[in-house]
Design a protein around this motif. Structure first.
Motif, PDB file in Angstrom:
ATOM      1  N   GLU A  31       0.812  -1.226   0.000  1.00 56.97           N
ATOM      2  CA  GLU A  31       0.000   0.000   0.000  1.00 56.97           C
ATOM      3  C   GLU A  31       0.840   1.268   0.000  1.00 56.97           C
ATOM      4  N   VAL A  32       2.102   1.169   0.415  1.00 59.53           N
ATOM      5  CA  VAL A  32       2.873   2.392   0.649  1.00 59.53           C
ATOM      6  C   VAL A  32       4.227   2.447  -0.053  1.00 59.53           C
ATOM      7  N   ILE A  33       4.721   1.337  -0.568  1.00 59.65           N
ATOM      8  CA  ILE A  33       6.018   1.346  -1.253  1.00 59.65           C
ATOM      9  C   ILE A  33       5.796   1.441  -2.754  1.00 59.65           C
ATOM     10  N   PRO A  34       6.296   2.495  -3.391  1.00 58.01           N
ATOM     11  CA  PRO A  34       6.082   2.669  -4.828  1.00 58.01           C
ATOM     12  C   PRO A  34       6.668   1.508  -5.638  1.00 58.01           C
ATOM     13  N   GLY A  35       5.869   0.991  -6.559  1.00 61.92           N
ATOM     14  CA  GLY A  35       6.357  -0.029  -7.485  1.00 61.92           C
ATOM     15  C   GLY A  35       6.426  -1.435  -6.939  1.00 61.92           C
ATOM     16  N   LEU A  36       6.003  -1.647  -5.702  1.00 65.22           N
ATOM     17  CA  LEU A  36       6.001  -3.003  -5.138  1.00 65.22           C
ATOM     18  C   LEU A  36       4.676  -3.658  -5.500  1.00 65.22           C
ATOM     19  N   VAL A  37       4.715  -4.493  -6.524  1.00 62.13           N
ATOM     20  CA  VAL A  37       3.488  -5.088  -7.050  1.00 62.13           C
ATOM     21  C   VAL A  37       3.681  -6.579  -7.290  1.00 62.13           C
ATOM     22  N   GLY A  38       2.580  -7.300  -7.277  1.00 61.61           N
ATOM     23  CA  GLY A  38       2.588  -8.701  -7.666  1.00 61.61           C
ATOM     24  C   GLY A  38       3.556  -9.543  -6.864  1.00 61.61           C
ATOM     25  N   ARG A  39       4.131 -10.515  -7.541  1.00 62.46           N
ATOM     26  CA  ARG A  39       5.080 -11.430  -6.896  1.00 62.46           C
ATOM     27  C   ARG A  39       6.492 -10.835  -6.975  1.00 62.46           C
ATOM     28  N   MET A  40       6.720  -9.881  -6.120  1.00 64.24           N
ATOM     29  CA  MET A  40       8.001  -9.184  -6.067  1.00 64.24           C
ATOM     30  C   MET A  40       8.539  -9.230  -4.644  1.00 64.24           C
ATOM     31  N   ILE A  41       9.852  -9.460  -4.522  1.00 68.53           N
ATOM     32  CA  ILE A  41      10.533  -9.376  -3.233  1.00 68.53           C
ATOM     33  C   ILE A  41      11.596  -8.294  -3.334  1.00 68.53           C
ATOM     34  N   LEU A  42      11.534  -7.330  -2.442  1.00 70.59           N
ATOM     35  CA  LEU A  42      12.601  -6.344  -2.341  1.00 70.59           C
ATOM     36  C   LEU A  42      13.668  -6.890  -1.405  1.00 70.59           C
ATOM     37  N   HIS A  43      14.925  -6.545  -1.685  1.00 71.06           N
ATOM     38  CA  HIS A  43      16.038  -7.078  -0.895  1.00 71.06           C
ATOM     39  C   HIS A  43      17.051  -5.981  -0.597  1.00 71.06           C
ATOM     40  N   SER A  44      17.959  -6.259   0.302  1.00 68.63           N
ATOM     41  CA  SER A  44      18.992  -5.287   0.676  1.00 68.63           C
ATOM     42  C   SER A  44      20.097  -5.230  -0.372  1.00 68.63           C
ATOM     43  N   GLY A  45      20.835  -4.120  -0.324  1.00 68.74           N
ATOM     44  CA  GLY A  45      22.040  -3.980  -1.137  1.00 68.74           C
ATOM     45  C   GLY A  45      21.785  -3.529  -2.557  1.00 68.74           C
ATOM     46  N   LEU A 292      29.229 -13.138   4.242  1.00 68.53           N
ATOM     47  CA  LEU A 292      29.841 -11.822   4.095  1.00 68.53           C
ATOM     48  C   LEU A 292      28.853 -10.734   4.524  1.00 68.53           C
ATOM     49  N   ASP A 293      29.336  -9.518   4.596  1.00 72.68           N
ATOM     50  CA  ASP A 293      28.558  -8.388   5.105  1.00 72.68           C
ATOM     51  C   ASP A 293      27.267  -8.194   4.308  1.00 72.68           C
ATOM     52  N   MET A 294      26.169  -7.904   5.009  1.00 68.13           N
ATOM     53  CA  MET A 294      24.851  -7.863   4.376  1.00 68.13           C
ATOM     54  C   MET A 294      23.942  -6.867   5.079  1.00 68.13           C
ATOM     55  N   GLY A 295      23.106  -6.176   4.305  1.00 68.38           N
ATOM     56  CA  GLY A 295      22.055  -5.342   4.871  1.00 68.38           C
ATOM     57  C   GLY A 295      22.069  -3.898   4.399  1.00 68.38           C
ATOM     58  N   ASP A 296      20.892  -3.274   4.449  1.00 73.73           N
ATOM     59  CA  ASP A 296      20.751  -1.843   4.156  1.00 73.73           C
ATOM     60  C   ASP A 296      21.002  -0.982   5.384  1.00 73.73           C
ATOM     61  N   SER A 297      21.267  -1.617   6.530  1.00 78.41           N
ATOM     62  CA  SER A 297      21.341  -0.860   7.785  1.00 78.41           C
ATOM     63  C   SER A 297      22.516   0.105   7.843  1.00 78.41           C
ATOM     64  N   ALA A 298      23.470  -0.009   6.917  1.00 79.59           N
ATOM     65  CA  ALA A 298      24.556   0.972   6.854  1.00 79.59           C
ATOM     66  C   ALA A 298      24.058   2.348   6.434  1.00 79.59           C
ATOM     67  N   ILE A 299      22.767   2.456   6.119  1.00 83.75           N
ATOM     68  CA  ILE A 299      22.198   3.789   5.890  1.00 83.75           C
ATOM     69  C   ILE A 299      22.303   4.619   7.161  1.00 83.75           C
ATOM     70  N   THR A 300      22.371   3.950   8.339  1.00 84.73           N
ATOM     71  CA  THR A 300      22.530   4.699   9.589  1.00 84.73           C
ATOM     72  C   THR A 300      23.913   5.349   9.650  1.00 84.73           C
ATOM     73  N   GLU A 301      24.949   4.615   9.244  1.00 86.87           N
ATOM     74  CA  GLU A 301      26.287   5.218   9.185  1.00 86.87           C
ATOM     75  C   GLU A 301      26.345   6.323   8.143  1.00 86.87           C
ATOM     76  N   THR A 302      25.565   6.189   7.074  1.00 86.63           N
ATOM     77  CA  THR A 302      25.570   7.185   6.002  1.00 86.63           C
ATOM     78  C   THR A 302      25.143   8.557   6.509  1.00 86.63           C
ATOM     79  N   VAL A 303      24.310   8.580   7.553  1.00 88.33           N
ATOM     80  CA  VAL A 303      23.884   9.876   8.122  1.00 88.33           C
ATOM     81  C   VAL A 303      24.616  10.204   9.423  1.00 88.33           C
ATOM     82  N   GLY A 304      25.641   9.408   9.775  1.00 88.29           N
ATOM     83  CA  GLY A 304      26.464   9.752  10.929  1.00 88.29           C
ATOM     84  C   GLY A 304      26.151   9.025  12.208  1.00 88.29           C
ATOM     85  N   TRP A 305      25.388   7.926  12.142  1.00 83.63           N
ATOM     86  CA  TRP A 305      25.097   7.135  13.333  1.00 83.63           C
ATOM     87  C   TRP A 305      25.915   5.846  13.282  1.00 83.63           C
TER      88      TRP A 305
END
Length: 413
Positions: A31-45, A292-305
């Motif tokens: 309902e809220v993520i643009p372009g997320l339709v049908g049989r789709m899986i979004l993933h990190s990286g 090996l290293d995985m995840g979108d959580s490095a977005i926190t370091e990207t803003v200084g956390w």
């Protein structure tokens, strides 16, 4: 040229530091993520196909296929994924982020955060220790179902009762209480729970659902990470697309590659092989088991956390290893590769200096200092929960490739 770069970087960092994040909803992702339709899986990286996916991310995708009911068992789910019947795309291409494997499908409720200063919105899935690490067992999927059926709807009622939850004061206070908002969001989770408890009561959440949701907030110390990630993504999207800027607007990993994006270079990814993690392991696991290293959580370091404010979060060292002296030095080093310090998000242990903000690809290459990220560790094979946590350094190759592309685009020698 120098004046243009400095002005562009000041604009990019200004959008990050002026950001005012508000949690406006928790809603099904479709309902809220643009372009997320049908049989789709979004993933990190960065983008990655099934054939190149690491074991943990494959396991997480199998879990989401089962969660959505697209397959009856893991073998059938794997066949669907291998056949290409399920579309796989990065979260970052859809104004979203996700921890570890980062998998999001249409039925999974996600946090929706709006930066009221820029109007930018971003979404993030919830944080847990099993399915996002590649575990597709019934127990792991039951956690997703409880989130979908009980915890998320209860919290949504509270958010609607309040008309949104302002996150900036929570973030600022949590940093002063010893959080770094990545692998240690304990204080932020507690502060958020304090706000939501009364809101859910006032919203009329049933007693059983209220108690279940409060118990979830009490025992999931990592809960707020989903909110810090969504906030950081909204900040970075606001700072993206500024001509001449050398500020990094995304760092993300998928267990196969580590990638960055740069404000002045649009949506292009600059990648290198995902690095190994230096960390501590849960009983029964060792470095031989680690992916090996995985995840979108490095977005926190990207803003200084995260790793950038490690000096103010000594409590995290019991989870990731290291000494307080090393943590302080890492925070100082991160100041060498950033454009500015944050006027609101401050580190008491470093004399209340602001968090380092605005990773500059030029400063990274000139200094030889690369971003430090604190992170969790997933197994190299599908089917396992979290196995440890530690620290990792971003590959310099990403920044070198980005700087070369920058030179070509802007005519620098």
């Amino acid at each position: 040229m120098r004046e243009r770069i400095e002005a562009a970087n000041a604009q990019a960092v200004g959008r990050i530091t002026s950001a005012d994040p508000v949690l406006i909803d928790i809603a099904p992702a479709g309902e809220v993520i643009p372009g997320l339709v049908g049989r789709m899986i979004l993933h990190s990286g960065p983008p990655v196909g099934w054939s190149r996916m690491c074991g943990a991310q494959r396991g997480a995708c199998i879990g989401m296929v089962l969660f959505e009911g697209w397959a009856k068992n893991p073998a059938e789910a794997e066949q669907l994924l291998a056949s290409g019947a399920i579309t796989l795309e990065p979260n970052h291409h859809h104004q979203a982020v996700g921890p570890m494997a980062g998998t999001i499908t249409r039925s999974l409720p996600v946090f929706v955060v709006k930066d009221t200063a820029s109007g930018s919105r971003a979404c993030c899935r919830q944080v847990e220790g099993r399915q996002q690490f590649g575990d597709y067992s019934d127990e792991a999927l039951d956690g997703l179902r409880r989130w979908r059926d009980v915890w998320a709807p209860s919290l949504r009622q509270g958010i609607q009762q309040k008309g949104g939850v302002t996150l900036r004061p929570i973030i600022a206070k949590a940093l002063q209480m010893g959080d770094e908002l990545h692998n240690r969001p304990v204080a932020a989770t507690t502060l958020f729970a304090d706000v939501m408890a009364l809101a859910m009561v006032e919203a009329g959440v049933s007693k059983n659902n209220l108690l279940a949701t409060l118990a979830h907030l009490t025992y999931n110390e990592f809960f707020f990470l989903g909110l810090s990630m969504a906030s950081a993504k909204a900040f970075c999207d606001a700072a993206a697309g500024i001509a001449y800027s050398t500020v990094v607007t995304a760092m993300a990993r998928n267990g196969t590659e580590f990638g960055i994006r740069v404000s002045g270079l649009g949506d292009e990814w600059y990648t290198a092989p995902a690095p190994r993690i230096d960390g501590l392991y849960l009983t029964g696991y060792s470095a031989d088991d680690a992916g090996l290293d995985m995840g979108d959580s490095a977005i926190t370091e990207t803003v200084g956390w995260g790793g950038f404010v490690l000096g103010g979060a000594p409590g995290i060292l019991s989870l990731i290893g290291g000494t307080s002296e090393q943590a302080m030095q890492i925070s100082r080093d991160m100041g060498e590769i950033t454009v500015a310090t944050h006027p609101t998000y401050r580190i008491p242990a470093l004399g209340f200096v602001g968090a380092p903000v605005g990773i500059d690809i030029v400063k990274v290459m000139r200094s030889g200092i690369v971003p430090v990220i604190d992170t969790a560790i997933a197994h190299k094979d599908p089917g396992y929960p979290k196995i440890g946590a530690g620290m990792v350094r971003a590959p310099s190759e990403c920044f070198e490739k980005a700087l070369q592309a920058y030179a070509r685009r802007y005519g620098l020698s």
